[in-house]
Design an enzyme around this catalytic site. Sequence first.
Site, PDB file in Angstrom:
ATOM      1  N   HIS A 275       0.862  -1.182   0.000  1.00  0.00           N
ATOM      2  CA  HIS A 275       0.000   0.000   0.000  1.00  0.00           C
ATOM      3  C   HIS A 275       0.898   1.231   0.000  1.00  0.00           C
ATOM      4  CE1 HIS A 275      -2.869   3.045   1.222  1.00  0.00           C
ATOM      5  NE2 HIS A 275      -3.858   2.172   1.190  1.00  0.00           N
ATOM      6  N   HIS A 318      -0.517   2.401  11.653  1.00  0.00           N
ATOM      7  CA  HIS A 318       0.378   3.535  11.448  1.00  0.00           C
ATOM      8  C   HIS A 318       0.496   4.372  12.714  1.00  0.00           C
ATOM      9  CE1 HIS A 318       1.424   7.240   8.716  1.00  0.00           C
ATOM     10  NE2 HIS A 318       2.497   6.626   9.159  1.00  0.00           N
ATOM     11  N   GLU A 324      -3.389  14.088  11.659  1.00  0.00           N
ATOM     12  CA  GLU A 324      -4.428  13.821  10.669  1.00  0.00           C
ATOM     13  C   GLU A 324      -5.825  14.122  11.210  1.00  0.00           C
ATOM     14  OE1 GLU A 324      -4.011   9.736   9.654  1.00  0.00           O
ATOM     15  OE2 GLU A 324      -1.968   9.929   8.883  1.00  0.00           O
ATOM     16  N   TYR A 333     -15.581   4.010   4.055  1.00  0.00           N
ATOM     17  CA  TYR A 333     -14.120   4.029   4.091  1.00  0.00           C
ATOM     18  C   TYR A 333     -13.597   2.609   4.253  1.00  0.00           C
ATOM     19  CZ  TYR A 333      -9.400   5.409   5.533  1.00  0.00           C
ATOM     20  OH  TYR A 333      -8.032   5.563   5.631  1.00  0.00           O
ATOM     21  N   HIS A 354      -3.193   4.266  14.790  1.00  0.00           N
ATOM     22  CA  HIS A 354      -4.480   4.135  14.108  1.00  0.00           C
ATOM     23  C   HIS A 354      -4.319   3.127  12.982  1.00  0.00           C
ATOM     24  CE1 HIS A 354      -2.210   7.438  12.230  1.00  0.00           C
ATOM     25  NE2 HIS A 354      -2.773   7.079  11.083  1.00  0.00           N
TER      26      HIS A 354
END
EC number: 1.13.11.5
Length: 416
Positions: A275, A318, A324, A333, A354
Amino acid sequence: MYLQGFGNYHHSEAVKGALPPNQNSPQHCSLGLYAEQLSGTAFTRPRHNNLRSWLYRILPTVTQGTYYPYEFNIMQPFVDELSPNAMRWSPLYNSSQIKCDFVEGLFHIAGSPLVNTYTYYCNHSMSDKYFANNDGELLFVPYAGEIHLHTEFGKLMLSSGSIAVIPRGVKFKVEVISKEAKGYLCENSGNPLTLPQLGPIGANGLANPRHFQYPVAAFENSGSEHTIICKNQKKLWFTVCNHSPLNVVAWHGNYAPYCYDLSLFNTINTVSFDHPDPSIFTVLTSESEIPGVSNLDFVIFPPRWMVAEHTFRPPYFHRNYMNELMGLVYGEYDAKKEGFIPGGISIHNCMTPHGPDYESYEIAASQDLKPNYINSLAFMFETKDYWQVTEQAYRHPSRQMDYLNCWQGFKIEFSQ
């Protein structure tokens, strides 16, 4: 009808002959107009990022009158001590029977030294009421309804799936076209938003300059009473004048409002494995004094094909140097199956962990890796400084106090 091209030097006149042909400030402007320059940067900024426009007005802005304090606290106090926990909110707004215009429907969510985020709700147009923000430019991200932004430069039409930017100091009013309109609003007081560098991507890709649209000149010539509300040094002020501030008959320059259809974003993604980092989804960026570290990045996660082989396809777990704030325009999502819907907000500050919730992880870790089309539009306001949450947002009933539970299903599967 629009003018095309990000950062281009545009010119437009609503009445033929209103633009001076060979200079900026003639001794006498044609049609009895007044010449006025609007500077978006210091005069001595390098040419490639020097922003200014010349406006030819029925009356100069100095005739707007005296400003007085306006009784509405747009900026709210921040929580004194903010934990490193992840936070998430359900949509703040339900439909209201009370008339509410754009300014009255602003809700301050969070801020940092140079950026603030609000949500807006409106079901009533600003007919003789106008707004200007001297503190920064405004980025509109609607998720429901349609509005028209009537500005000093002309009109922008805005609905879900598109964005608009109103530069610092530009006066405008919001006309509600649908029954009601809802969206996110980001205030950027740093360097003006611009297109990101493409690096090895090359000359084309992401948000292409040709797709950004600027308004053609349009003006109001009304002698009735008009109220102008101005945000200046974090406070609101108002003045009442006997003419519309949207009295620009012609203009030329590169400092003007613009809009962009997010469906035209040329998405870059992997066609092999893993990703890629979310920076490949950057639409606009506000550069800081540190190269490569933005004051603000506006990032989207648009409709796209997911084709990575032997890969966990949703966003990875992450902990981030940057901070963010996420929202959702439409769809589901891919890293959150429940609890994150259009109008919702999540905040993950520096080093706050998160990633996908347990249900999303279980599905993605075991699914057949056929090409899969994601039909949703999420976005992120990413800053180099911590998002400080306002007290009103922190205590709002839409805040999901059980948000962290979405990660509680994970169990140890390690074996030697």
